[in-house]
Design a protein around this motif. Structure first.
Motif, mmCIF file in Angstrom:
data_model
loop_
_atom_site.group_PDB
_atom_site.id
_atom_site.type_symbol
_atom_site.label_atom_id
_atom_site.label_comp_id
_atom_site.label_asym_id
_atom_site.label_seq_id
_atom_site.Cartn_x
_atom_site.Cartn_y
_atom_site.Cartn_z
ATOM 1 N N ALA A 181 47.242 2.484 -131.937
ATOM 2 C CA ALA A 181 46.333 3.536 -132.804
ATOM 3 C C ALA A 181 47.531 4.429 -133.558
ATOM 4 N N THR A 182 47.222 4.798 -134.638
ATOM 5 C CA THR A 182 47.798 5.770 -135.341
ATOM 6 C C THR A 182 47.094 6.673 -136.038
ATOM 7 N N ARG A 183 47.500 7.951 -136.098
ATOM 8 C CA ARG A 183 46.996 9.048 -136.842
ATOM 9 C C ARG A 183 47.774 9.948 -137.522
ATOM 10 N N ASN A 184 47.352 10.310 -138.635
ATOM 11 C CA ASN A 184 48.316 11.456 -139.512
ATOM 12 C C ASN A 184 47.754 12.547 -139.355
ATOM 13 N N TYR A 185 48.765 13.502 -139.462
ATOM 14 C CA TYR A 185 48.449 15.109 -139.436
ATOM 15 C C TYR A 185 49.249 15.858 -139.992
ATOM 16 N N ASP A 186 49.146 16.534 -140.982
ATOM 17 C CA ASP A 186 50.128 17.516 -141.694
ATOM 18 C C ASP A 186 51.338 16.857 -141.761
ATOM 19 N N GLY A 187 51.351 15.727 -142.690
ATOM 20 C CA GLY A 187 52.794 14.967 -142.786
ATOM 21 C C GLY A 187 53.579 14.093 -141.849
ATOM 22 N N TYR A 188 52.841 14.265 -140.737
ATOM 23 C CA TYR A 188 53.575 13.515 -139.512
ATOM 24 C C TYR A 188 52.433 12.307 -139.263
ATOM 25 N N SER A 189 53.127 11.306 -138.681
ATOM 26 C CA SER A 189 52.360 10.045 -138.353
ATOM 27 C C SER A 189 52.656 9.539 -137.110
ATOM 28 N N TYR A 190 51.616 9.746 -136.222
ATOM 29 C CA TYR A 190 51.939 9.362 -134.929
ATOM 30 C C TYR A 190 51.386 8.141 -134.345
ATOM 31 N N THR A 191 51.943 7.290 -133.644
ATOM 32 C CA THR A 191 51.624 5.946 -133.240
ATOM 33 C C THR A 191 51.724 6.184 -131.815
ATOM 34 N N LEU A 192 50.361 5.520 -131.323
ATOM 35 C CA LEU A 192 50.570 5.312 -129.851
ATOM 36 C C LEU A 192 50.499 4.028 -129.548
ATOM 37 N N TYR A 193 51.586 3.308 -128.612
ATOM 38 C CA TYR A 193 51.276 1.838 -127.929
ATOM 39 C C TYR A 193 50.981 2.001 -126.485
ATOM 40 N N ILE A 194 50.185 1.369 -126.133
ATOM 41 C CA ILE A 194 49.480 0.944 -124.604
ATOM 42 C C ILE A 194 49.590 -0.480 -124.388
ATOM 43 N N TRP A 195 50.293 -0.739 -123.145
ATOM 44 C CA TRP A 195 50.239 -2.100 -122.839
ATOM 45 C C TRP A 195 49.945 -2.337 -121.323
ATOM 46 N N SER B 221 57.244 10.529 -126.286
ATOM 47 C CA SER B 221 57.104 10.087 -124.980
ATOM 48 C C SER B 221 56.831 8.748 -124.480
ATOM 49 N N SER B 222 57.220 8.128 -123.492
ATOM 50 C CA SER B 222 57.063 7.002 -122.949
ATOM 51 C C SER B 222 57.271 6.720 -121.575
ATOM 52 N N SER B 223 56.487 5.495 -121.128
ATOM 53 C CA SER B 223 56.599 5.369 -119.690
ATOM 54 C C SER B 223 56.496 3.800 -119.622
ATOM 55 N N GLY B 224 57.182 3.180 -118.698
ATOM 56 C CA GLY B 224 56.972 1.735 -118.557
ATOM 57 C C GLY B 224 58.053 0.949 -119.249
ATOM 58 N N ASP B 225 57.941 -0.460 -118.963
ATOM 59 C CA ASP B 225 58.882 -1.287 -119.550
ATOM 60 C C ASP B 225 58.108 -2.220 -120.744
ATOM 61 N N SER B 226 58.315 -1.876 -121.991
ATOM 62 C CA SER B 226 57.689 -2.396 -123.019
ATOM 63 C C SER B 226 58.112 -3.800 -123.170
ATOM 64 N N SER B 227 59.180 -4.170 -122.643
ATOM 65 C CA SER B 227 59.695 -5.670 -122.725
ATOM 66 C C SER B 227 58.851 -6.681 -121.974
ATOM 67 N N LYS B 228 58.197 -6.481 -120.915
ATOM 68 C CA LYS B 228 57.524 -7.192 -120.309
ATOM 69 C C LYS B 228 55.782 -7.134 -120.516
ATOM 70 N N ALA B 229 55.760 -6.307 -121.522
ATOM 71 C CA ALA B 229 54.314 -6.182 -122.037
ATOM 72 C C ALA B 229 53.786 -7.530 -122.778
ATOM 73 N N GLY B 230 52.569 -7.831 -122.578
ATOM 74 C CA GLY B 230 51.864 -8.877 -123.042
ATOM 75 C C GLY B 230 51.221 -8.615 -123.954
ATOM 76 N N ASN B 231 50.169 -7.889 -124.179
ATOM 77 C CA ASN B 231 49.345 -7.468 -125.214
ATOM 78 C C ASN B 231 49.687 -6.043 -125.497
ATOM 79 N N TYR B 232 49.723 -5.363 -126.666
ATOM 80 C CA TYR B 232 49.557 -4.112 -126.978
ATOM 81 C C TYR B 232 48.220 -3.685 -127.669
#
Length: 145
Positions: free
Chosen positions: A131-145, A117-128
């Motif tokens: 956060a990362t969480r692991n669950y049952d062999g999957y590793s999920y990472t969330l970027y917010i800018w 899932s994503s929304s917004g233009d990450s190329s215009k992001a200044g600061n990120y």
């Protein structure tokens, strides 16, 4: 006056300790350190961590977490394209509830950094905020800018 039982010494010690305690309280009140002024930048850096805590936390012991739900969908369907699109829709709905405008949610372990899932233009992001969480062999990472 003769004090054989030591009552006067005991009373004198109590008065001295009480006086010392009052003086220390007064000094503590006089010497006050100013509260630090936290900037908005430090507050915003916690956004991704806060959202991931909500996604991975349980309300009570019977509830399933958001990460457990999407992980089970992916695992039961062997990471098929249909399960990825189903999880992407669930993620879009969930992040819509949080009213996030600039984010990217990816799985980095089993799905080779597939954007769920994503929304917004990450190329215009200044600061990120990341956060990362692991669950049952999957590793999920969330970027917010």
């Amino acid at each position: 006056m003769n004090d054989n039982k030591g009552s006067l010494y005991f009373a004198d010690a109590i008065i001295a300790i009480s006086t010392l305690f009052i003086v220390m309280l007064m000094l503590n009140m006089l010497i006050s350190l100013p509260n630090p002024n936290y900037s908005d930048a430090s507050h915003n850096s916690k956004n991704a961590q806060d959202i991931m805590e909500l996604l991975s936390g349980k309300v009570d012991f019977e509830d399933e977490t958001f990460l457990s739900v999407i992980s089970s969908i992916l695992k039961e369907n062997k990471n098929s394209k249909k399960s990825i699109s189903e999880v992407s829709q669930i993620c879009d709905d969930k992040f819509g509830e949080f009213k996030l405008t600039n984010y990217m949610f990816i799985e980095t372990n089993q799905l080779d950094s597939t954007v769920l899932s994503s929304s917004g233009d990450s190329s215009k992001a200044g600061n990120y905020s990341v956060a990362t969480r692991n669950y049952d062999g999957y590793s999920y990472t969330l970027y917010i800018w």
